[in-house]
Scaffold this motif. Structure first.
Motif, PDB file in Angstrom:
ATOM      1  N   ALA A  29       0.818  -1.212   0.000  1.00  0.00           N
ATOM      2  CA  ALA A  29       0.000   0.000   0.000  1.00  0.00           C
ATOM      3  C   ALA A  29       0.855   1.266   0.000  1.00  0.00           C
ATOM      4  N   VAL A  30       1.880   1.291   0.850  1.00  0.00           N
ATOM      5  CA  VAL A  30       2.735   2.483   0.918  1.00  0.00           C
ATOM      6  C   VAL A  30       3.466   2.698  -0.404  1.00  0.00           C
ATOM      7  N   LEU A  31       3.997   1.626  -0.983  1.00  0.00           N
ATOM      8  CA  LEU A  31       4.705   1.752  -2.255  1.00  0.00           C
ATOM      9  C   LEU A  31       3.765   2.242  -3.345  1.00  0.00           C
ATOM     10  N   ALA A  32       2.552   1.678  -3.407  1.00  0.00           N
ATOM     11  CA  ALA A  32       1.596   2.069  -4.439  1.00  0.00           C
ATOM     12  C   ALA A  32       1.123   3.504  -4.236  1.00  0.00           C
ATOM     13  N   GLU A  33       0.812   3.874  -2.994  1.00  0.00           N
ATOM     14  CA  GLU A  33       0.313   5.221  -2.733  1.00  0.00           C
ATOM     15  C   GLU A  33       1.383   6.276  -2.979  1.00  0.00           C
ATOM     16  N   ASP A  34       2.614   5.986  -2.587  1.00  0.00           N
ATOM     17  CA  ASP A  34       3.697   6.950  -2.826  1.00  0.00           C
ATOM     18  C   ASP A  34       4.004   7.076  -4.315  1.00  0.00           C
ATOM     19  N   SER A  35       3.935   5.970  -5.042  1.00  0.00           N
ATOM     20  CA  SER A  35       4.138   6.026  -6.492  1.00  0.00           C
ATOM     21  C   SER A  35       3.057   6.888  -7.138  1.00  0.00           C
ATOM     22  N   ALA A  36       1.801   6.651  -6.728  1.00  0.00           N
ATOM     23  CA  ALA A  36       0.694   7.438  -7.267  1.00  0.00           C
ATOM     24  C   ALA A  36       0.837   8.908  -6.887  1.00  0.00           C
ATOM     25  N   ALA A  37       1.353   9.156  -5.676  1.00  0.00           N
ATOM     26  CA  ALA A  37       1.536  10.538  -5.232  1.00  0.00           C
ATOM     27  C   ALA A  37       2.541  11.271  -6.114  1.00  0.00           C
ATOM     28  N   LEU A  38       3.648  10.620  -6.444  1.00  0.00           N
ATOM     29  CA  LEU A  38       4.662  11.265  -7.287  1.00  0.00           C
ATOM     30  C   LEU A  38       4.124  11.542  -8.688  1.00  0.00           C
ATOM     31  N   VAL A  39       3.405  10.569  -9.240  1.00  0.00           N
ATOM     32  CA  VAL A  39       2.810  10.773 -10.566  1.00  0.00           C
ATOM     33  C   VAL A  39       1.763  11.882 -10.503  1.00  0.00           C
ATOM     34  N   GLY A  40       0.948  11.879  -9.444  1.00  0.00           N
ATOM     35  CA  GLY A  40      -0.069  12.906  -9.292  1.00  0.00           C
ATOM     36  C   GLY A  40       0.512  14.306  -9.189  1.00  0.00           C
ATOM     37  N   LEU A  96      -7.734  13.670 -13.830  1.00  0.00           N
ATOM     38  CA  LEU A  96      -6.697  12.667 -14.068  1.00  0.00           C
ATOM     39  C   LEU A  96      -6.121  12.135 -12.752  1.00  0.00           C
ATOM     40  N   VAL A  97      -5.883  13.021 -11.807  1.00  0.00           N
ATOM     41  CA  VAL A  97      -5.383  12.592 -10.498  1.00  0.00           C
ATOM     42  C   VAL A  97      -6.398  11.663  -9.838  1.00  0.00           C
ATOM     43  N   GLY A  98      -7.672  12.030  -9.923  1.00  0.00           N
ATOM     44  CA  GLY A  98      -8.718  11.205  -9.335  1.00  0.00           C
ATOM     45  C   GLY A  98      -8.803   9.829  -9.966  1.00  0.00           C
ATOM     46  N   LEU A  99      -8.713   9.774 -11.298  1.00  0.00           N
ATOM     47  CA  LEU A  99      -8.767   8.486 -11.987  1.00  0.00           C
ATOM     48  C   LEU A  99      -7.560   7.623 -11.619  1.00  0.00           C
ATOM     49  N   LEU A 100      -6.404   8.260 -11.492  1.00  0.00           N
ATOM     50  CA  LEU A 100      -5.199   7.532 -11.078  1.00  0.00           C
ATOM     51  C   LEU A 100      -5.409   6.892  -9.710  1.00  0.00           C
ATOM     52  N   LEU A 101      -5.973   7.649  -8.781  1.00  0.00           N
ATOM     53  CA  LEU A 101      -6.205   7.123  -7.435  1.00  0.00           C
ATOM     54  C   LEU A 101      -7.228   5.995  -7.446  1.00  0.00           C
ATOM     55  N   CYS A 102      -8.243   6.119  -8.294  1.00  0.00           N
ATOM     56  CA  CYS A 102      -9.254   5.062  -8.381  1.00  0.00           C
ATOM     57  C   CYS A 102      -8.634   3.755  -8.864  1.00  0.00           C
ATOM     58  N   VAL A 103      -7.740   3.843  -9.849  1.00  0.00           N
ATOM     59  CA  VAL A 103      -7.087   2.640 -10.370  1.00  0.00           C
ATOM     60  C   VAL A 103      -6.204   2.000  -9.296  1.00  0.00           C
ATOM     61  N   VAL A 104      -5.390   2.815  -8.622  1.00  0.00           N
ATOM     62  CA  VAL A 104      -4.510   2.298  -7.569  1.00  0.00           C
ATOM     63  C   VAL A 104      -5.334   1.683  -6.440  1.00  0.00           C
ATOM     64  N   ALA A 105      -6.419   2.360  -6.059  1.00  0.00           N
ATOM     65  CA  ALA A 105      -7.271   1.847  -4.986  1.00  0.00           C
ATOM     66  C   ALA A 105      -7.887   0.504  -5.365  1.00  0.00           C
ATOM     67  N   TRP A 106      -8.311   0.370  -6.625  1.00  0.00           N
ATOM     68  CA  TRP A 106      -8.904  -0.886  -7.052  1.00  0.00           C
ATOM     69  C   TRP A 106      -7.872  -2.022  -7.021  1.00  0.00           C
ATOM     70  N   VAL A 107      -6.659  -1.764  -7.460  1.00  0.00           N
ATOM     71  CA  VAL A 107      -5.614  -2.790  -7.437  1.00  0.00           C
ATOM     72  C   VAL A 107      -5.353  -3.231  -5.998  1.00  0.00           C
ATOM     73  N   LEU A 108      -5.232  -2.276  -5.085  1.00  0.00           N
ATOM     74  CA  LEU A 108      -4.984  -2.617  -3.677  1.00  0.00           C
ATOM     75  C   LEU A 108      -6.167  -3.377  -3.083  1.00  0.00           C
ATOM     76  N   PHE A 109      -7.373  -2.950  -3.398  1.00  0.00           N
ATOM     77  CA  PHE A 109      -8.568  -3.635  -2.892  1.00  0.00           C
ATOM     78  C   PHE A 109      -8.600  -5.082  -3.380  1.00  0.00           C
ATOM     79  N   ASP A 110      -8.318  -5.281  -4.662  1.00  0.00           N
ATOM     80  CA  ASP A 110      -8.369  -6.625  -5.231  1.00  0.00           C
ATOM     81  C   ASP A 110      -7.302  -7.535  -4.629  1.00  0.00           C
ATOM     82  N   ARG A 111      -6.095  -7.006  -4.444  1.00  0.00           N
ATOM     83  CA  ARG A 111      -5.040  -7.838  -3.860  1.00  0.00           C
ATOM     84  C   ARG A 111      -5.396  -8.244  -2.426  1.00  0.00           C
TER      85      ARG A 111
END
Length: 307
Positions: free
Chosen positions: A164-175, A201-216
């Motif tokens: 989660a931390v790796l994914a959220e920080d990655s999304a944060a840098l891209v955002g 775009l930032v919102g859509l990025l977060l939705c994608v990351v959130a879905w991946v984390l939720f699914d895992r």
């Protein structure tokens, strides 16, 4: 095991501190600039900050030892709380940012104090980068130890807090890059729709990351089996036990971060009585359970169909 958990907790604490500082700065910048992208980034960082609390709870809950009520321990608690963190990222970060961006398309308000916005984004990039570096180093070290590709390990690791931390920080840098670009286009063209598009775009990025984390987390919560590499290592460990001729079937299921339930059938030499075999099997199970990753081991005698 305790050392690995403390490392994960440290990663979350660093992420929490960075996200809190960044969220506060972005909120001030959003008010001063009027930038839709900055509002989205502020929502993103506050969502991340709240999520780190969920992840810290996940670490604490999962660390509880087995007891009479939970003989396999409380490891799966980590996936429940991490799933809540993913939902928080989706709603508080993704949905809010998309909604605000769509709403901002109809607004003609001109953003101001671009310099303040750029400075805040630059500082945020440094803080998020520091947090990302901590998570990246831990993930890379674990991936090398297991002989995995870094991305494969990030998606496949049984540690939901590290993922989660790796994914959220990655999304944060891209955002942050998206927000800076959207602000720049707004400044150059005077068209606020670029800023609004950045928020979407930032919102859509977060939705994608959130879905991946939720699914895992869903997969680990409902019963994720270990991969082939772990199977081979554990099979070799069982076959190396004294008195074991052959391992028939082997089942390995995650019951928590780096915690496995082992069920296997084995061949034993000789033709001992049932009571002696039961004692030998129990002794072998105890040997396997000395490994911190094996929460419980269940061994049975192999039948011809297991071979």
């Amino acid at each position: 095991m305790a050392r690995e958990r403390s490392g994960s907790a440290l990663t979350v604490v660093i992420a929490f501190g960075a996200n809190f500082a960044v969220a506060a700065a972005k909120s001030v910048a959003a008010v001063l600039t009027g930038s839709a992208s900055m509002v989205a980034e502020a929502a993103h960082s506050w969502a991340d900050t709240g999520n780190e609390v969920f992840l810290l709870v996940a670490e604490r809950k999962a660390a509880r030892p087995p007891d009479q009520d939970r003989p396999l321990g409380y490891g799966r608690e980590a996936y429940v709380w991490s799933m809540l963190a993913a939902l928080g990222l989706f709603v508080a970060g993704g949905v809010v940012s998309v909604y605000h961006g769509i709403h901002a398309f109809g607004q003609a308000e001109e953003a101001t104090d671009y310099v303040v916005g750029y400075v805040v984004l630059a500082v945020a990039f440094l803080l998020e980068g520091f947090s990302f570096a901590q998570a990246y180093r831990r993930t890379r070290a674990e991936a090398r130890k297991l002989g995995r590709d870094l991305l494969d390990h990030a998606l496949g690791t049984s540690d939901p807090t590290l993922r989660a931390v790796l994914a959220e920080d990655s999304a944060a840098l891209v955002g942050l890059v998206i927000a800076a670009g959207a602000m720049a286009l707004h400044q150059v063209t005077g068209d606020a729709r670029y800023d609004a598009a950045g928020s979407v775009l930032v919102g859509l990025l977060l939705c994608v990351v959130a879905w991946v984390l939720f699914d895992r987390n869903r997969r680990f919560l409902t019963g994720e089996v270990a991969d082939e590499q772990i199977h081979q290592a554990v099979r070799a460990r069982v076959e190396a036990l004294p008195g074991v001729d052959h391992v028939g079937y082997l089942r390995l299921e995650f019951v928590g971060p780096r915690q496995l339930l082992l069920v296997a059938s084995i061949d034993l030499p000789g033709d001992e009585s049932e009571s002696h075999v039961a004692v030998r099997l129990r002794a072998l199970e105890r040997q396997l359970e000395r490994a911190p990753q094996i929460v419980d081991a269940v061994l049975t005698l192999a039948v011809p169909s297991d071979r």
